[in-house]
Design a protein around this motif. Structure first.
Motif, PDB file in Angstrom:
ATOM      1  N   LYS A 156       0.762  -1.206   0.171  1.00 53.10           N
ATOM      2  CA  LYS A 156       0.100   0.136   0.032  1.00 53.10           C
ATOM      3  C   LYS A 156       0.896   1.142  -0.126  1.00 53.10           C
ATOM      4  CE  LYS A 156      -3.438   2.789   0.878  1.00 53.10           C
ATOM      5  NZ  LYS A 156      -4.671   3.065  -0.127  1.00 53.10           N
ATOM      6  N   TRP A 157       1.883   1.260   0.843  1.00 51.14           N
ATOM      7  CA  TRP A 157       2.705   2.375   0.631  1.00 51.14           C
ATOM      8  C   TRP A 157       3.368   2.555  -0.583  1.00 51.14           C
ATOM      9  CZ3 TRP A 157       4.512   6.133   4.195  1.00 51.14           C
ATOM     10  CH2 TRP A 157       4.057   5.927   5.346  1.00 51.14           C
ATOM     11  N   ALA A 158       3.971   1.428  -1.182  1.00 48.22           N
ATOM     12  CA  ALA A 158       4.451   1.471  -2.459  1.00 48.22           C
ATOM     13  C   ALA A 158       3.508   2.225  -3.363  1.00 48.22           C
ATOM     14  CB  ALA A 158       4.909   0.202  -2.873  1.00 48.22           C
ATOM     15  N   SER A 159       2.038   1.911  -3.340  1.00 46.30           N
ATOM     16  CA  SER A 159       1.304   2.332  -4.287  1.00 46.30           C
ATOM     17  C   SER A 159       1.250   3.741  -4.126  1.00 46.30           C
ATOM     18  CB  SER A 159      -0.121   1.391  -4.271  1.00 46.30           C
ATOM     19  OG  SER A 159      -0.749   1.648  -3.256  1.00 46.30           O
ATOM     20  N   VAL A 160       0.938   4.183  -2.764  1.00 42.03           N
ATOM     21  CA  VAL A 160       0.740   5.560  -2.706  1.00 42.03           C
ATOM     22  C   VAL A 160       1.818   6.358  -3.060  1.00 42.03           C
ATOM     23  CG1 VAL A 160       0.130   7.257  -0.906  1.00 42.03           C
ATOM     24  CG2 VAL A 160      -0.882   5.176  -0.752  1.00 42.03           C
ATOM     25  N   MET A 161       3.059   5.846  -2.772  1.00 37.76           N
ATOM     26  CA  MET A 161       4.218   6.661  -3.301  1.00 37.76           C
ATOM     27  C   MET A 161       4.360   6.858  -4.739  1.00 37.76           C
ATOM     28  SD  MET A 161       7.115   4.796  -0.780  1.00 37.76           S
ATOM     29  CE  MET A 161       8.594   5.386  -1.600  1.00 37.76           C
ATOM     30  N   VAL A 162       3.838   5.915  -5.427  1.00 40.68           N
ATOM     31  CA  VAL A 162       3.946   5.819  -6.883  1.00 40.68           C
ATOM     32  C   VAL A 162       2.964   6.771  -7.357  1.00 40.68           C
ATOM     33  CG1 VAL A 162       3.546   4.270  -8.998  1.00 40.68           C
ATOM     34  CG2 VAL A 162       5.180   3.509  -7.193  1.00 40.68           C
ATOM     35  N   LYS A 163       1.787   6.797  -6.764  1.00 39.65           N
ATOM     36  CA  LYS A 163       0.648   7.569  -7.427  1.00 39.65           C
ATOM     37  C   LYS A 163       1.310   8.963  -7.030  1.00 39.65           C
ATOM     38  CE  LYS A 163      -3.834   9.005  -6.209  1.00 39.65           C
ATOM     39  NZ  LYS A 163      -3.705  10.522  -6.440  1.00 39.65           N
ATOM     40  N   GLU A 164       1.605   9.303  -5.898  1.00 41.66           N
ATOM     41  CA  GLU A 164       2.053  10.606  -5.935  1.00 41.66           C
ATOM     42  C   GLU A 164       3.309  11.047  -6.876  1.00 41.66           C
ATOM     43  OE1 GLU A 164       2.637  12.171  -1.968  1.00 41.66           O
ATOM     44  OE2 GLU A 164       0.587  11.238  -1.256  1.00 41.66           O
ATOM     45  N   ALA A 165       3.965  10.197  -7.118  1.00 41.88           N
ATOM     46  CA  ALA A 165       4.988  10.589  -8.159  1.00 41.88           C
ATOM     47  C   ALA A 165       4.485  10.847  -9.581  1.00 41.88           C
ATOM     48  CB  ALA A 165       6.121   9.188  -8.276  1.00 41.88           C
ATOM     49  N   LEU A 166       3.513   9.878  -9.695  1.00 45.29           N
ATOM     50  CA  LEU A 166       2.955   9.888 -11.329  1.00 45.29           C
ATOM     51  C   LEU A 166       2.128  11.208 -10.992  1.00 45.29           C
ATOM     52  CD1 LEU A 166       2.207   6.201 -12.069  1.00 45.29           C
ATOM     53  CD2 LEU A 166       3.785   7.658 -13.071  1.00 45.29           C
ATOM     54  N   ASP A 167       1.364  11.488 -10.287  1.00 46.60           N
ATOM     55  CA  ASP A 167       0.398  12.710 -10.249  1.00 46.60           C
ATOM     56  C   ASP A 167       1.627  14.185 -10.698  1.00 46.60           C
ATOM     57  OD1 ASP A 167      -1.801  11.415  -9.484  1.00 46.60           O
ATOM     58  OD2 ASP A 167      -1.425  12.251  -7.333  1.00 46.60           O
ATOM     59  N   GLU A 168       2.611  13.959 -10.102  1.00 45.57           N
ATOM     60  CA  GLU A 168       3.350  15.070 -10.323  1.00 45.57           C
ATOM     61  C   GLU A 168       4.023  15.031 -11.780  1.00 45.57           C
ATOM     62  OE1 GLU A 168       3.940  17.736  -8.361  1.00 45.57           O
ATOM     63  OE2 GLU A 168       2.776  16.641  -7.019  1.00 45.57           O
ATOM     64  N   VAL A 169       4.444  13.718 -12.203  1.00 47.01           N
ATOM     65  CA  VAL A 169       4.911  13.404 -13.543  1.00 47.01           C
ATOM     66  C   VAL A 169       3.909  14.118 -14.519  1.00 47.01           C
ATOM     67  CG1 VAL A 169       5.310  11.675 -15.403  1.00 47.01           C
ATOM     68  CG2 VAL A 169       6.403  11.534 -12.951  1.00 47.01           C
ATOM     69  N   ARG A 170       2.564  13.634 -14.426  1.00 44.48           N
ATOM     70  CA  ARG A 170       1.447  14.251 -15.246  1.00 44.48           C
ATOM     71  C   ARG A 170       1.441  15.677 -15.303  1.00 44.48           C
ATOM     72  NH1 ARG A 170      -1.550   9.875 -12.525  1.00 44.48           N
ATOM     73  NH2 ARG A 170      -1.102   8.001 -13.824  1.00 44.48           N
ATOM     74  N   LEU A 171       1.503  16.199 -14.160  1.00 44.48           N
ATOM     75  CA  LEU A 171       1.371  17.607 -14.187  1.00 44.48           C
ATOM     76  C   LEU A 171       2.621  18.414 -15.091  1.00 44.48           C
ATOM     77  CD1 LEU A 171       0.521  20.581 -12.768  1.00 44.48           C
ATOM     78  CD2 LEU A 171       1.948  19.939 -10.923  1.00 44.48           C
ATOM     79  N   LEU A 172       3.796  17.821 -14.708  1.00 42.67           N
ATOM     80  CA  LEU A 172       5.163  18.467 -15.307  1.00 42.67           C
ATOM     81  C   LEU A 172       4.735  18.110 -16.963  1.00 42.67           C
ATOM     82  CD1 LEU A 172       8.061  17.458 -13.294  1.00 42.67           C
ATOM     83  CD2 LEU A 172       6.907  19.596 -13.465  1.00 42.67           C
ATOM     84  N   GLU A 173       4.364  16.900 -17.425  1.00 40.55           N
ATOM     85  CA  GLU A 173       4.295  16.488 -18.727  1.00 40.55           C
ATOM     86  C   GLU A 173       3.152  17.300 -19.433  1.00 40.55           C
ATOM     87  OE1 GLU A 173       6.437  12.236 -18.832  1.00 40.55           O
ATOM     88  OE2 GLU A 173       4.106  12.266 -18.882  1.00 40.55           O
ATOM     89  N   SER A 174       2.155  17.749 -18.472  1.00 46.68           N
ATOM     90  CA  SER A 174       0.968  18.534 -19.086  1.00 46.68           C
ATOM     91  C   SER A 174       1.599  19.812 -19.406  1.00 46.68           C
ATOM     92  CB  SER A 174      -0.280  18.614 -18.179  1.00 46.68           C
ATOM     93  OG  SER A 174       0.245  19.335 -16.954  1.00 46.68           O
ATOM     94  N   LEU A 175       2.713  20.175 -18.847  1.00 49.62           N
ATOM     95  CA  LEU A 175       3.169  21.579 -19.224  1.00 49.62           C
ATOM     96  C   LEU A 175       4.296  21.346 -20.260  1.00 49.62           C
ATOM     97  CD1 LEU A 175       3.600  22.463 -15.509  1.00 49.62           C
ATOM     98  CD2 LEU A 175       2.232  23.715 -17.236  1.00 49.62           C
ATOM     99  N   GLY A 176       4.311  20.222 -20.934  1.00 51.11           N
ATOM    100  CA  GLY A 176       5.398  19.853 -22.066  1.00 51.11           C
ATOM    101  C   GLY A 176       6.628  19.662 -21.546  1.00 51.11           C
ATOM    102  N   PHE A 177       6.769  19.623 -20.098  1.00 49.29           N
ATOM    103  CA  PHE A 177       8.010  19.046 -19.544  1.00 49.29           C
ATOM    104  C   PHE A 177       8.267  17.637 -19.255  1.00 49.29           C
ATOM    105  CE2 PHE A 177      11.416  18.914 -16.225  1.00 49.29           C
ATOM    106  CZ  PHE A 177      12.103  20.030 -16.418  1.00 49.29           C
ATOM    107  N   ARG A 178       9.385  17.178 -19.991  1.00 52.86           N
ATOM    108  CA  ARG A 178       9.667  15.872 -19.986  1.00 52.86           C
ATOM    109  C   ARG A 178      11.014  15.403 -19.408  1.00 52.86           C
ATOM    110  NH1 ARG A 178       7.002  12.118 -22.708  1.00 52.86           N
ATOM    111  NH2 ARG A 178       9.118  10.996 -23.529  1.00 52.86           N
TER     112      ARG A 178
END
Ligand code: SF4
Length: 366
Positions: A156-178
């Motif tokens: 469960k810890w792992a899935s929450v850590m990954v979710k929070e990382a991916l949320d930020e990844v999506r935010l950055l990628e939505s700004l065209g930042f890769r």
């Protein structure tokens, strides 16, 4: 040659921190972090140079306030290794770090503030060509802000850590930042390994590996080694750090020793030494320590000894046999030892001369 135990390296996109390529087939690189006060630019530069001499390829410094942020340019100008600014809480420090010319910014989305602030940092980094590491630590997840000690399983810890990382990844990628790297760290093996394995299946972003707050020299190295070994064997990991309550230069060495054991990087010699036993009549421990201290404090010896297999054995009963596969080495007698080169016994060397002889042999390169 990489160990046969290593799976095929995970395919990731490649980013660059200054001149250093990360991911996309680049060698796994070694990172460390200064423990000086960053606003003390002179002390920080001195430590960066020591880390650089030890082979560190990416140096992170804490940026707790604007006084520290404003020294980054001066530090960067004085060193030859890409510099990473570590930012918590205040996004304006990240903006200043980028203005100062750092090569990478590490932010912790759990404490950097709202999306608009992360977006502003991303825009500044994009304009400057600076990558961002999203550093997710189990201890500072957004999800535990109101319940600091949840009774979750490691999965469960792992899935929450990954979710929070991916949320930020999506935010950055939505700004065209890769140009993104991610780290998912906990202070234990299970959460660290599970989170990184899960993340690795979900996207192609390079991963920086480490166990956070791993502990003292021995305990921290063992714990980090266990976690990193499982992940590296899965082909996961693009940069690594061994976090120890120790001299940061030792962290560099520990990281290389792990990568070296897997054949992923070469670093200094492969020093083979016996544990000694009741047959031993020489001080193997002292000789090995002196050889290591001499090599690891000299970039020249570190470079020259790369890939050499050197043996220091306690006695001639097993020593010569066990040293056979070494390029050269010595097997003890009483106050002296047999000098061996590629399995052949060449001469006798006094115990007091062993270290000098080994260093001389490394320098001669033959
Ligand atoms: S090499 Fe000799 S001294 Fe060293 S552990 Fe083996 S038997 Fe003992």
């Amino acid at each position: 040659m990489p160990s046969v135990l290593i799976g095929r390296r995970r395919r990731t996109r490649q980013i660059r921190a200054g001149s250093l390529k990360i991911g996309g087939g680049a060698p796994v690189s070694v990172q460390s972090m200064c423990n000086t006060r960053t606003e003390d630019a002179r002390a920080t530069v001195d430590q960066c140079r020591r880390l650089e001499a030890a082979g560190c390829e990416l140096i992170r410094v804490a940026v707790p306030d604007m006084a520290a942020a404003r020294k980054l340019g001066r530090i960067k100008a004085a060193i030859g290794v890409p510099l990473v600014a570590d930012i918590h809480f205040d996004y304006s420090l990240a903006l200043e770090a980028v203005r100062q010319g750092v090569d990478k910014v590490r932010i912790n989305p759990g404490n950097i503030g709202d999306k608009a602030r992360v977006a502003e940092v991303a825009r500044a980094c994009k304009a400057a060509g600076v990558p961002i590491r999203i550093g997710v630590n189990a201890g500072s997840l957004k999800a535990i802000r109101n319940s600091p000690r949840p009774r979750w399983t490691a999965a469960k810890w792992a899935s929450v850590m990954v979710k929070e990382a991916l949320d930020e990844v999506r935010l950055l990628e939505s700004l065209g930042f890769r140009d993104i790297a991610v780290s998912l760290k906990a202070d234990d093996l299970d959460r660290t390994v599970l989170a990184n394995r899960l993340f690795a299946r979900r996207c192609d972003i390079p991963l920086h590996l480490g166990v956070t707050e791993a502990g003292s020299s021995l305990a921290g190295t063992v714990k980090s080694s266990a976690a990193l070994s499982l992940l590296l064997a899965d082909g996961i990991g693009d940069t690594v750090r061994v976090s120890l309550t120790e001299d940061p230069a030792l962290q560099v060495r520990a990281a290389y020793e792990i990568l070296k054991a897997f054949g992923l990087r070469e670093y200094g010699p492969d020093l083979v030494s016996c544990p000694t036993c009741g047959r031993c009549q020489v001080d193997v421990e002292k000789a090995v320590k002196q050889v290591e201290e001499t090599i690891y404090s000299s970039p020249d010896l570190l470079r020259r000894s790369k890939g050499m297999k050197i043996a220091v054995m306690g006695c001639v009963v097993n020593g010569p046999g066990e040293a056979r596969e070494a390029d050269f080495g010595v097997a003890g007698g009483k106050g002296r030892g047999v000098w061996i080169e590629r399995g052949k016994q060449i001469k006798v060397v006094k115990e007091s001369e062993w270290v000098r002889e080994i260093i001389r042999k490394i320098r001669s390169g033959k």
